[in-house]
Design a protein around this motif. Sequence first.
Motif, PDB file in Angstrom:
ATOM      1  N   ALA A  65       8.050  -1.666 -14.804  1.00 46.87           N
ATOM      2  CA  ALA A  65       7.366  -1.826 -13.511  1.00 46.87           C
ATOM      3  C   ALA A  65       6.651  -0.539 -13.094  1.00 46.87           C
ATOM      4  O   ALA A  65       5.494  -0.576 -12.659  1.00 46.87           O
ATOM      5  N   THR A  66       7.348   0.596 -13.201  1.00 45.14           N
ATOM      6  CA  THR A  66       6.733   1.860 -12.799  1.00 45.14           C
ATOM      7  C   THR A  66       5.598   2.245 -13.736  1.00 45.14           C
ATOM      8  O   THR A  66       4.551   2.729 -13.294  1.00 45.14           O
ATOM      9  N   ALA A  67       5.795   2.042 -15.041  1.00 48.78           N
ATOM     10  CA  ALA A  67       4.728   2.342 -15.993  1.00 48.78           C
ATOM     11  C   ALA A  67       3.486   1.505 -15.692  1.00 48.78           C
ATOM     12  O   ALA A  67       2.355   2.005 -15.750  1.00 48.78           O
ATOM     13  N   THR A  68       3.700   0.255 -15.347  1.00 53.22           N
ATOM     14  CA  THR A  68       2.574  -0.608 -14.973  1.00 53.22           C
ATOM     15  C   THR A  68       1.865  -0.061 -13.748  1.00 53.22           C
ATOM     16  O   THR A  68       0.625   0.040 -13.715  1.00 53.22           O
ATOM     17  N   ALA A  69       2.630   0.321 -12.738  1.00 57.26           N
ATOM     18  CA  ALA A  69       2.039   0.840 -11.502  1.00 57.26           C
ATOM     19  C   ALA A  69       1.266   2.127 -11.745  1.00 57.26           C
ATOM     20  O   ALA A  69       0.214   2.365 -11.133  1.00 57.26           O
ATOM     21  N   ILE A  70       1.773   2.969 -12.647  1.00 51.18           N
ATOM     22  CA  ILE A  70       1.090   4.234 -12.950  1.00 51.18           C
ATOM     23  C   ILE A  70      -0.275   3.965 -13.584  1.00 51.18           C
ATOM     24  O   ILE A  70      -1.292   4.536 -13.179  1.00 51.18           O
ATOM     25  N   LEU A  71      -0.302   3.090 -14.588  1.00 51.99           N
ATOM     26  CA  LEU A  71      -1.577   2.796 -15.256  1.00 51.99           C
ATOM     27  C   LEU A  71      -2.544   2.078 -14.323  1.00 51.99           C
ATOM     28  O   LEU A  71      -3.751   2.352 -14.329  1.00 51.99           O
ATOM     29  N   GLN A  72      -2.039   1.189 -13.498  1.00 54.38           N
ATOM     30  CA  GLN A  72      -2.907   0.511 -12.540  1.00 54.38           C
ATOM     31  C   GLN A  72      -3.544   1.521 -11.592  1.00 54.38           C
ATOM     32  O   GLN A  72      -4.745   1.438 -11.299  1.00 54.38           O
ATOM     33  N   ALA A  73      -2.748   2.478 -11.131  1.00 54.77           N
ATOM     34  CA  ALA A  73      -3.271   3.489 -10.212  1.00 54.77           C
ATOM     35  C   ALA A  73      -4.339   4.340 -10.881  1.00 54.77           C
ATOM     36  O   ALA A  73      -5.398   4.617 -10.294  1.00 54.77           O
ATOM     37  N   VAL A  74      -4.092   4.765 -12.104  1.00 54.88           N
ATOM     38  CA  VAL A  74      -5.073   5.589 -12.811  1.00 54.88           C
ATOM     39  C   VAL A  74      -6.369   4.815 -13.017  1.00 54.88           C
ATOM     40  O   VAL A  74      -7.465   5.334 -12.787  1.00 54.88           O
ATOM     41  N   ASN A  75      -6.249   3.564 -13.440  1.00 55.92           N
ATOM     42  CA  ASN A  75      -7.440   2.765 -13.713  1.00 55.92           C
ATOM     43  C   ASN A  75      -8.222   2.433 -12.449  1.00 55.92           C
ATOM     44  O   ASN A  75      -9.409   2.103 -12.513  1.00 55.92           O
ATOM     45  N   GLN A  77      -8.600   4.711 -10.157  1.00 59.16           N
ATOM     46  CA  GLN A  77      -8.991   6.041  -9.693  1.00 59.16           C
ATOM     47  C   GLN A  77      -8.077   6.563  -8.577  1.00 59.16           C
ATOM     48  O   GLN A  77      -8.495   7.347  -7.734  1.00 59.16           O
ATOM     49  N   ARG A  78      -6.818   6.149  -8.575  1.00 59.19           N
ATOM     50  CA  ARG A  78      -5.833   6.630  -7.609  1.00 59.19           C
ATOM     51  C   ARG A  78      -4.831   7.527  -8.351  1.00 59.19           C
ATOM     52  O   ARG A  78      -3.645   7.234  -8.428  1.00 59.19           O
ATOM     53  N   VAL A  79      -5.358   8.615  -8.867  1.00 56.95           N
ATOM     54  CA  VAL A  79      -4.545   9.491  -9.703  1.00 56.95           C
ATOM     55  C   VAL A  79      -3.403  10.120  -8.906  1.00 56.95           C
ATOM     56  O   VAL A  79      -2.280  10.285  -9.428  1.00 56.95           O
ATOM     57  N   GLU A  80      -3.638  10.483  -7.657  1.00 55.61           N
ATOM     58  CA  GLU A  80      -2.581  11.102  -6.851  1.00 55.61           C
ATOM     59  C   GLU A  80      -1.379  10.172  -6.721  1.00 55.61           C
ATOM     60  O   GLU A  80      -0.226  10.615  -6.798  1.00 55.61           O
ATOM     61  N   HIS A  81      -1.645   8.889  -6.537  1.00 59.54           N
ATOM     62  CA  HIS A  81      -0.537   7.939  -6.436  1.00 59.54           C
ATOM     63  C   HIS A  81       0.215   7.842  -7.758  1.00 59.54           C
ATOM     64  O   HIS A  81       1.457   7.770  -7.776  1.00 59.54           O
ATOM     65  N   ALA A  82      -0.517   7.860  -8.859  1.00 63.05           N
ATOM     66  CA  ALA A  82       0.135   7.833 -10.171  1.00 63.05           C
ATOM     67  C   ALA A  82       1.058   9.033 -10.339  1.00 63.05           C
ATOM     68  O   ALA A  82       2.184   8.906 -10.835  1.00 63.05           O
ATOM     69  N   LEU A  83       0.598  10.202  -9.914  1.00 57.49           N
ATOM     70  CA  LEU A  83       1.413  11.410 -10.030  1.00 57.49           C
ATOM     71  C   LEU A  83       2.623  11.363  -9.104  1.00 57.49           C
ATOM     72  O   LEU A  83       3.695  11.892  -9.425  1.00 57.49           O
ATOM     73  N   GLU A  84       2.466  10.724  -7.957  1.00 56.28           N
ATOM     74  CA  GLU A  84       3.606  10.552  -7.053  1.00 56.28           C
ATOM     75  C   GLU A  84       4.685   9.689  -7.704  1.00 56.28           C
ATOM     76  O   GLU A  84       5.886   9.942  -7.541  1.00 56.28           O
ATOM     77  N   LEU A  85       4.264   8.672  -8.445  1.00 61.22           N
ATOM     78  CA  LEU A  85       5.223   7.821  -9.151  1.00 61.22           C
ATOM     79  C   LEU A  85       5.951   8.613 -10.235  1.00 61.22           C
ATOM     80  O   LEU A  85       7.152   8.443 -10.447  1.00 61.22           O
TER      81      LEU A  85
END
Length: 242
Positions: A65-75, A77-85
Amino acid sequence: MSSPRLRPVDLAREHGLSTQAVRNYEDAGILPAAQRSAYGYRAFSATHAQALRTFLALVPGFGHATATAILQAVNEQRVEHALELIDAGHAQLRQDRQTLTTVELALRDLAVPEPATGSSFVGPLARRLGVRPATLRKWERAGLLRPHRDRTTGYRVYAAADIRDAQLAHQLRRGGYPLDRIALLLDQVRTAGGVEPLEATLADWRARLTWRGRAMLAGAGQLHAYLSIEEPGQTDNSSVDG
């Protein structure tokens, strides 16, 4: 120079996946949107290949679930959210390490065997631990302690094993361990027949945390490579069959 044109099967083969799994990952936003030919065929690129490597590397350490959320955020263009995860995952790992250390210290303190005989009523045991009798009754209601009742007086009687459990519960509570987690641990102590048999379980627990930490590093390395690709999520307009 345009990036190589890749089919779903090209991405799938690298990881032993099905082509349908690759399509599903794109539909879920784990992979950037692929270009389509006039016939609807997907055209992937090296960017998509790295996105898939990143996702599969993140799953062992962070979970699906978290890995999915990280890639979704990056794709998106929400890199800051990905880094927060990523930060949250490392914070949870640190908390798990602290919990394990607390348990190990508590068990180490209880390594001195309790007397084979002897028991205690609630008042003396409470004074011995430096807590109120009401606290011991609360722990009993939460499933931490299981004293028996004296048939004549109805008073709670704590046998040697109950005293051991109360000592362990007290130490874990001082370490901030929640009651429900303490109850699970004490169940393990009872099932194992004492503290000593749990040493192997704790060693395995620590090994798993170490493995998870290294898996997080591996996933972060792939994520760094993905973020280093110029304009992640962009593909060329070439079409490809397959």
